[in-house]
Structures are given as structure tokens and as C-alpha cells.
Design a protein around this motif. Structure first.
Motif, PDB file in Angstrom:
ATOM      1  N   ASN A 115       0.777  -1.216  -0.006  1.00  0.00           N
ATOM      2  CA  ASN A 115       0.085  -0.003  -0.128  1.00  0.00           C
ATOM      3  C   ASN A 115       0.860   0.954   0.029  1.00  0.00           C
ATOM      4  N   ASP A 134       3.371   7.820  -0.836  1.00  0.00           N
ATOM      5  CA  ASP A 134       1.790   7.826  -1.160  1.00  0.00           C
ATOM      6  C   ASP A 134       1.284   6.620  -0.822  1.00  0.00           C
ATOM      7  N   TYR A 135       0.028   6.382  -0.264  1.00  0.00           N
ATOM      8  CA  TYR A 135      -0.610   5.415   0.443  1.00  0.00           C
ATOM      9  C   TYR A 135      -1.729   5.104  -0.555  1.00  0.00           C
ATOM     10  N   LEU A 136      -1.673   4.006  -1.109  1.00  0.00           N
ATOM     11  CA  LEU A 136      -2.649   3.706  -2.306  1.00  0.00           C
ATOM     12  C   LEU A 136      -3.840   3.400  -1.802  1.00  0.00           C
ATOM     13  N   ASP A 137      -4.173   2.751  -0.587  1.00  0.00           N
ATOM     14  CA  ASP A 137      -5.525   2.320  -0.049  1.00  0.00           C
ATOM     15  C   ASP A 137      -6.328   3.610   0.474  1.00  0.00           C
ATOM     16  N   ASP A 138      -5.741   4.817   0.709  1.00  0.00           N
ATOM     17  CA  ASP A 138      -6.145   6.048   1.167  1.00  0.00           C
ATOM     18  C   ASP A 138      -6.876   5.873   2.569  1.00  0.00           C
ATOM     19  N   ILE A 139      -6.212   5.052   3.277  1.00  0.00           N
ATOM     20  CA  ILE A 139      -6.552   5.044   4.609  1.00  0.00           C
ATOM     21  C   ILE A 139      -5.349   5.862   5.404  1.00  0.00           C
ATOM     22  N   ASP A 140      -6.142   6.598   6.485  1.00  0.00           N
ATOM     23  CA  ASP A 140      -5.101   7.432   7.428  1.00  0.00           C
ATOM     24  C   ASP A 140      -4.019   6.678   8.180  1.00  0.00           C
ATOM     25  N   SER A 166     -10.662   7.206   7.886  1.00  0.00           N
ATOM     26  CA  SER A 166     -10.355   8.018   6.837  1.00  0.00           C
ATOM     27  C   SER A 166     -10.779   9.474   7.491  1.00  0.00           C
ATOM     28  N   SER A 167     -10.122  10.381   6.734  1.00  0.00           N
ATOM     29  CA  SER A 167     -10.611  11.804   7.027  1.00  0.00           C
ATOM     30  C   SER A 167     -10.660  12.323   8.169  1.00  0.00           C
ATOM     31  N   GLU A 175       0.319  12.351   3.602  1.00  0.00           N
ATOM     32  CA  GLU A 175       1.136  12.101   2.410  1.00  0.00           C
ATOM     33  C   GLU A 175       1.847  13.039   1.897  1.00  0.00           C
TER      34      GLU A 175
END
Length: 228
Positions: A115, A134-140, A166-167, A175
Motif C-alpha cells: 500500500n 503515497d498510500y494507495l488505499d487512502d486510509i489515514d 479516514s478523513s 502523504e
């Protein structure tokens, strides 16, 4: 002039809006508002609350006398409402803060290497190593843990909760472009750093090792890191 954060400014915005803050506070807030769009929006939102509250209060009025006295008592009402709101907000913040740290100490796990994408590895003139994450899975990512092993391998281990929310920008390690101050770390640590990895020891990506020649940082990279 003292620089203050958005959190502090947004805490005192109601007092600023009601014109009950000190002159020093007023100057600090106005200086911050000139360059902060987020706080400008918060101030604008405050101005929209008043008409709504006035309308609701008029609808609940029992008689004409209450309607006539509303204008005189409105300022005091806003102060009481603000203080009540501060108390509720503080209680909610305390509960969230406690809940976060409960998860933080209990459910932390390393991010899987598949990831993580590391690019644009380069070395700055002062010896720091810069790179893009860069974190591919978009989890914090909630924090980065640092480990120096006896063999001289230094690991930067990104951690997140098992829940994987997330968020949550107040708790997130973002990132983007980062740098590792190798010269400073060599001085601060008991052992010498011979290699730098990003990820857990079982599954990490090599960023630099002793004897490796890294490309010099580009002007674009320096710009991203805000280096003149």
C-alpha cells in the motif's frame, strides 16, 4: 506579531464576532484572517447563525412583550449560548480524545508494504534525505514509529488503527514530500545508521544505505519542501 493557530482563532471567533474580546486578541485574529480562508469561512458561518436563531426565537415567543424585549436581551443570550456551547464542545472533545487514545494504544498496526509507494528519493545539500510517500488505499496514517536496530538499519514504520478510519486530518500523518535528517539522527542516536527503510522490518522498502549515491534534490523537490 505572535503567530497563532487556526484552532486558537476558531475558539475565540465567537468572542471576536460579539466584539467582547480584548484589543490585543482582536488584532491577532484580524491578522490571521487576512491569510486564512478556513477561518474566514468560520467567521462567515457565525454571521449566518444569528438570523436563524432570531427567527426560531420569534416563532416560539408567547406574546408581544417578549418580542419587544428580545432585541435588548439578544446580546446576553448569545453570550450564554456561547458559554454553553463551549462546555458541550469541551465535553465532546474530551470523549473523542479519550476514545482516540484508547484505540491508539490498543489497535495500532503497520501499513502493508504493497500500500506504500516511495518515489523521488534524493539528497539535499545539508545531508538530509528527501522522498515522496503515497498510500494507495487512502486510509489515514496516525503516526510513524522509528526503530534503530543493532545492525544499523533504521526503520520508519507508518502505523494505523485496525479500524482503518479516514478523513481525520487532526490525527493524520499526511502523504506527500518528507525528509529525514540523517546527519542529525547520527548524532542523536547511540548507534550509527547504516541504512534507512520505510516500513516494518519484515516488509520494508530501502530508501538509502551506507555508500549509496543519491541524486541531488531537484528545484521542484526543494520547492515542495519549502527550501530556498
Amino acid at each position: 506579531m505572535t503567530k497563532i493557530t487556526c484552532d486558537i482563532v476558531q475558539d475565540v471567533l465567537p468572542l471576536y464576532y460579539d466584539e467582547v474580546c480584548s484589543q490585543d486578541t482582536k488584532k491577532l485574529v484580524e491578522a490571521h484572517l487576512q491569510s486564512c480562508k478556513e477561518c474566514q469561512i468560520e467567521l462567515k458561518n457565525l454571521s449566518t447563525i444569528v438570523p436563524v436563531q432570531q427567527s426560531e426565537t420569534k416563532q416560539n415567543a408567547q406574546d408581544k412583550k417578549m418580542m419587544m424585549s428580545l432585541a435588548d436581551s439578544w446580546k446576553g443570550f448569545r453570550k450564554k449560548a456561547f458559554l454553553k456551547g463551549v462546555g458541550i464542545t469541551a465535553l465532546v472533545a474530551l470523549l473523542l480524545y479519550g476514545g482516540y487514545f484508547g484505540l491508539y494504544e490498543w489497535d495500532i498496526k503497520p501499513v502493508k508494504q504493497d500500500n506504500i509507494v516511495i518515489t523521488e528519493i534524493a539528497q539535499l545539500a545539508d545531508g538530509r534525505i528527501a522522498f515522496h510517500v503515497d498510500y494507495l488505499d487512502d486510509i489515514d496514517i496516525y503516526r510513524v514509529k522509528y526503530e534503530l536496530h543493532e545492525d544499523g538499519n533504521f526503520y520508519m514504520i507508518p502505523l494505523r488503527t485496525i479500524i482503518g478510519k479516514s478523513s481525520l486530518p487532526h490525527f493524520v500523518v499526511g502523504e506527500g514530500y518528507q525528509d529525514f535528517n540523517l546527519p542529525s539522527r547520527q548524532i542523536d542516536r547511540d548507534g550509527k545508521i547504516k541504512a534507512l527503510y520505510y516500513g516494518s522490518p519484515e516488509n520494508a522498502q530501502l530508501i538509502w544505505k551506507e555508500g549509496m549515491e543519491l541524486p541531488k534534490a531537484s528545484e521542484e523537490l526543494k520547492k515542495q519542501l519549502k527550501i530556498n
